[in-house]
Scaffold this active site. Structure first.
Site, PDB file in Angstrom:
ATOM      1  N   GLU A 139     -18.313 -62.106  55.726  1.00 31.04           N
ATOM      2  CA  GLU A 139     -18.940 -63.050  56.643  1.00 31.04           C
ATOM      3  C   GLU A 139     -17.820 -63.794  57.368  1.00 31.04           C
ATOM      4  O   GLU A 139     -17.377 -63.361  58.407  1.00 31.04           O
ATOM      5  CB  GLU A 139     -19.875 -63.994  55.875  1.00 31.04           C
TER       6      GLU A 139
ATOM      7  N   GLU B 110     -21.057 -72.800  47.352  1.00 32.02           N
ATOM      8  CA  GLU B 110     -22.163 -72.684  48.308  1.00 32.02           C
ATOM      9  C   GLU B 110     -23.492 -73.113  47.673  1.00 32.02           C
ATOM     10  O   GLU B 110     -24.326 -73.726  48.323  1.00 32.02           O
ATOM     11  CB  GLU B 110     -22.275 -71.220  48.765  1.00 32.02           C
TER      12      GLU B 110
HETATM   13  C1  BGC Z   1     -23.743 -68.833  55.591  1.00 39.25           C
HETATM   14  C2  BGC Z   1     -24.115 -70.278  55.692  1.00 39.25           C
HETATM   15  C3  BGC Z   1     -24.889 -70.405  56.962  1.00 39.25           C
HETATM   16  C4  BGC Z   1     -26.169 -69.702  56.690  1.00 39.25           C
HETATM   17  C5  BGC Z   1     -27.221 -69.855  57.725  1.00 39.25           C
HETATM   18  C6  BGC Z   1     -25.009 -68.075  55.390  1.00 39.25           C
HETATM   19  O1  BGC Z   1     -24.820 -66.723  55.241  1.00 39.25           O
HETATM   20  O2  BGC Z   1     -22.789 -68.572  54.647  1.00 39.25           O
HETATM   21  O3  BGC Z   1     -23.190 -71.173  55.357  1.00 39.25           O
HETATM   22  O4  BGC Z   1     -24.982 -71.620  57.557  1.00 39.25           O
HETATM   23  O5  BGC Z   1     -25.944 -68.342  56.372  1.00 39.25           O
HETATM   24  O6  BGC Z   1     -28.191 -68.977  57.553  1.00 39.25           O
END
Ligand code: BGC
Length: 901
Positions: free
Chosen positions: A470, A750
């Site tokens: 990501e 997270e």
């Molecule tokens: C990210 C997040 C992001 C979110 C929104 C995720 O995959 O890591 O931090 O804001 O998606 O959908």
């Protein structure tokens, strides 16, 4: 003694590549003088060369402003590719009379390619069509002659892909992952370096390494390659000025040649392979036989996209030694660096020809102490070095980075005793701003974790995480973390650059993409989530308004408001167009993302989108109307203020009942309604009490996600519940900030339950251990706990509030913050009377206020002031207040018993 300590240009010391006269700021120091303000300044400018005569002198300018100073003189036109020097002196007054300082030391800056006619040179590639889906790095070289004595010489360079370059075999500069990541087809940054030291008379060689990077490599969770183009390329323009007045331009063109490089594979997510057997000795030295090299191809690229990189280059910032070498139960050999980070594993070792060193980087061990890589998803994070002989080598990858605390040794091509393996952390080079410490070591560790999540995710753009496939510029994450980030480091340059990409990637209608640079719009069909919409989510899209505002508050600089004005306006208008009766909601919303009140298995918290969207719509519109006022756009200010009032009215009608209760009974609904001031004054006690009840219902735990979490402590402490805010902050069982700390985290997770108490993990499909989002609580620790915040009336800490609210059984806290006007410090300590337990505790408050600023001091829970140190407090107020200018002060007061000591 009063002096100008240093001068900064566009927030930086000695910037390179400026295309206009920089904005100036300077810090004045004055020992033992209180209430010292600037009355006037004088700035002088000279060219570094040519007899060093002054080319511009402001003379004495009566002005109190020691930041955001522009030299607005039509006669002052900067020449391209020049080194200028600047110095400042000031007149100050403390009480009566005026004093003049000495001049500051000369500070230099280098100009960029201010003349568009100089944007010549071709983008040249050593790749051909057959390399379209290959991810090896290539080499490019070209020779040129130097004839005469050089006065000054600068290189302006960039690439489609990532690059490093050398002159005559010497690497130039310290940039990593240049040219960074922008919305390349609209803005491509070039880097500027002084190259005089690398040049010599006669033949010289310019050589570059070019890799795929964000431009062409596999990027984004959609897993697409060639996002910006299929062919990497290098561009350079060297400007060499001779002492006899001649100017020579050396530009990349078809005379250069290309070759494969020892980097046989390189990819942001998957890592890098370096085969030293493919090294070509002296390839960047004049006279090297490049007859076997291929001609370069010219890649068409619009040079109007070229912009100078404003600063904050990604750089190697910290070196971390290995803390432990483990053998896991499954038999893997693992290096533990003791700190989660983004960067590289660096290897110094000796092997044999063909010996392989291979390491996979990862973040955590599983419950059994084995290597855990599932949360990396598609990112292999593996680096590989193959030796060419038995000489010592020193290596780390060039065109990739990893998110890791651990390295699994897949292959070690030598005796472990002969290898020195360290971790190199890289990030955008920003000046450190705030430091924080207090008497609770867990809170100190929490701040440490927030700082390291910031370091790991400020790699040219603000990313969500640095490890899985990501690592993109999720706008919501950057929005909620921005206030904390600006306490920790000087983020002005970093964010103002990225905000230009936010503006550039907005839809024509003003919608804001979920990630910037936007990789996903137009490619979302096959994604379960994104097929519902690729732009304009509440709290995410609001980055367009809230980040410029946060920067304005922290630095007091209207430039950012001017720069982003159209972008902000378009975002508000977008919401307006798509709102129905002032309730805004639009396609895909992330809502209170990953909140714990989500339905099982869902990422979407329980707070309805109508509420989160409309709350943000109101808040951003209110901010925007204030911005219009600040910029002197009174008509727009009225218009958007009226719109704000309408949204507010609708919000209240819809989400607050006739008794003042929120109609939505989630923590987040209450938090944002309070924090965004959407609750009528008379109902604030009702709503805040309800919030406390909702918290008690969860046994004092938060169940909030991205939208509610950042403001939870504020919503409590700003409404009379300081004790509850501390209780929340200090919780250390799941879910809480300190739960992670107790579990040994070195960065922010997270998910609240990334690793559960039984050692099991949240689903690997989204479980980063280095995600700054929940670190947004960091700002509360500076603002309320330590007690330092900027004031809206005179932002940028020209005026600031010192209002520590002790609690949580803390004995002391300290913060120092490097503002544009100089360092501010606040220290408080509670002193109990050990002999007389009934005697009220004393609060000792020590403050340092820089020259040319004013502090507003407010005494929390003060029963009686014991020492004022000359400060005159208004004691009529329930919390005594004073306004005071520069100096170092100590105030002591008796505290009321209510404080949780
Ligand atoms: C990210 C997040 C992001 C979110 C929104 C995720 O995959 O890591 O931090 O804001 O998606 O959908």
């Amino acid at each position: 003694m009063m002096n100008v300590a240093y001068v900064k240009m566009d927030y930086l010391k000695n910037p390179a590549g400026l295309t206009r006269m920089p904005q100036l700021s300077w810090v004045i120091q004055s020992e033992n003088e209180r209430e010292c303000y600037q009355r006037a300044y004088q700035v002088q400018l000279r060219l570094m060369t040519e007899g060093k005569g002054i080319v511009f002198d402001t003379g004495k300018v009566y002005s109190q402003e020691s930041a955001h100073v522009f030299l607005n003189d039509p006669g002052l036109v900067l020449e391209p590719a020049r080194k200028y020097e600047i110095r400042v002196r000031v007149w100050t007054t403390a009480g009566h009379g005026e004093k003049v300082s000495d001049y500051s030391p000369w500070e230099w800056f280098i100009t960029g390619l201010t003349d568009p006619a100089w944007l010549t040179g071709d983008f040249i590639s050593a790749e051909t069509e057959k390399d379209n889906e290959k991810f090896n790095a290539t080499l490019i070289r070209g020779e040129f002659q130097i004839q005469g004595e050089i006065q000054e010489a600068y290189a302006y360079t960039t690439a489609l892909g990532l690059y490093q370059y050398e002159l005559n075999g010497h690497r130039v500069g310290t940039d990593e992952l240049a040219p960074g990541w922008t919305s390349y087809h609209k803005r491509l940054c070039y880097q500027t370096w002084d190259i005089k030291p690398y040049l010599h008379p006669g033949a010289n060689v310019l050589g570059a390494w070019v890799g795929a990077g964000w431009y062409k490599g596999k990027m984004g969770f959609l897993g697409r390659i060639n996002n910006y183009g299929k062919q990497t390329a290098f561009w350079a323009h060297l400007v060499i000025r001779y002492t006899d007045g001649r100017i020579q331009h050396v530009c990349t063109d078809s005379s250069f040649k290309g070759s494969d490089s020892p980097v046989t594979f390189s990819d942001i997510y998957n890592g890098e392979t370096y085969d030293a057997r493919m090294e070509q000795e002296n390839w960047c030295i004049p006279g090297f036989d490049d007859s076997a090299w291929r001609p370069v191809q010219i890649v068409n690229w619009d040079k109007k996209t070229l912009v100078s990189q404003p600063g904050c280059h990604v750089t190697h910032m910290d070196t971390v030694k290995a803390k432990d070498l483990l053998i896991t139960p499954e038999g893997d050999t693992v290096i533990d660096f003791g700190q989660n980070m983004a960067g590289w594993v660096h290897i110094r070792a000796k092997g044999q020809e063909g010996a392989v060193f291979e390491i996979q980087c990862f973040e955590v061990l599983d419950a059994h102490g084995n290597v855990y890589t599932d949360n990396l998803r598609g990112a292999r994070q593996t680096i590989r070095y193959i030796c060419k002989d038995d000489r010592e080598f020193s290596w780390h990858p060039r065109f990739t980075f990893q998110g890791f605390r651990y390295g699994k040794i897949i292959s070690l091509g030598c005796d472990p005793a002969q290898a020195e393996i360290t971790a190199w952390a890289i990030h955008s080079n920003m000046e450190p701003a705030g430091v924080f410490s207090c008497s609770n070591p867990d809170l100190n560790q929490l701040q440490h974790n927030i700082l390291w999540s910031m370091k790991s995710n400020f790699i040219d753009i603000p990313t969500d995480c640095p490890q899985r496939n990501e690592r993109v510029g999720w706008t919501g994450d950057a929005q909620i973390f921005c206030p904390t980030a600006t306490y920790l480091m000087n983020t002005y340059t970093f964010f103002s650059k990225w905000l230009l990409d936010v503006a550039a990637d907005q839809t024509p209608e003003g919608g804001v993409p979920h990630i910037v640079p936007d990789l996903i719009s137009g490619h979302e069909q096959n994604d379960w989530l994104l097929s519902q919409g690729t732009h304009s989510a509440a709290a995410w899209g609001d980055v367009a308004v809230m980040n410029p505002w946060t920067l304005y508050m922290a630095y007091g600089d209207r430039e950012i408001l001017w720069q982003q004005y159209e972008s902000m306006k378009k975002w508000i208008d977008f919401m307006h167009t798509h709102a129905t009766d002032h309730i805004w909601n639009y396609r895909l919303q992330f809502g209170d993302w990953v909140a714990l009140d989500a339905k099982p298995g869902s990422y979407f918290g329980a707070t309805p989108n109508d509420l989160t969207c409309t709350a943000y719509y109101a808040h951003s519109t209110e901010i925007f109307s204030k911005i219009c006022r600040i910029l002197g756009k009174d008509r727009e200010a009225e218009e958007y203020h009226a719109l704000y009032k309408d949204i507010l009215k609708t919000f209240r009608e819809r989400f607050i009942d006739e008794n003042g209760h929120m109609t939505v009974r989630t923590q987040t609904a209450h938090i944002i309604a309070l924090y965004f001031h959407l609750v009528p004054e008379k109902y604030r006690p009702v709503v805040s009490k309800d919030l406390v009840h909702l918290l008690q219902k969860e046994n004092g735990h938060l169940v909030t996600g991205f939208v509610g979490t950042p403001y939870f402590c504020y919503a409590l402490s700003d409404n009379g519940y300081v004790k509850e805010a501390y209780d929340l902050l200090l919780k250390d069982d799941f879910p809480s900030w300190l739960y992670q700390v107790k579990m040994g985290a070195t960065t922010i997770w997270e998910h609240w339950d990334g690793i559960r108490p039984d050692g099991s993990m949240w689903s690997p499909d989204m479980n980063s251990f280095n995600h700054y989002a929940y670190g947004a609580v960091g700002s509360w620790m500076y603002h309320v706990l330590a007690g330092l915040s900027a004031c809206e009336d005179a932002p940028g800490y020209q005026q600031f509030l010192v209002y520590p609210r002790p609690g949580g059984r803390l004995n002391w806290a300290r913060t120092a913050y490097n503002s544009v006007y100089g360092e501010i410090s606040v220290y408080w300590e509670i002193k109990k009377n050990m002999k007389d337990k009934k005697a009220p505790a004393l609060l000792v408050l020590q403050i340092h206020i820089p020259v040319n600023t004013t502090a507003k001091i407010r005494l929390y829970q003060c029963r009686n002031i014991v020492k004022t140190d000359g400060i005159i407090f208004n004691r009529q107020l329930s919390e005594p207040e004073a306004s005071v200018g520069s100096g170092t002060y100590e105030v002591i007061y008796e505290m009321k018993e209510e404080v949780d000591q």
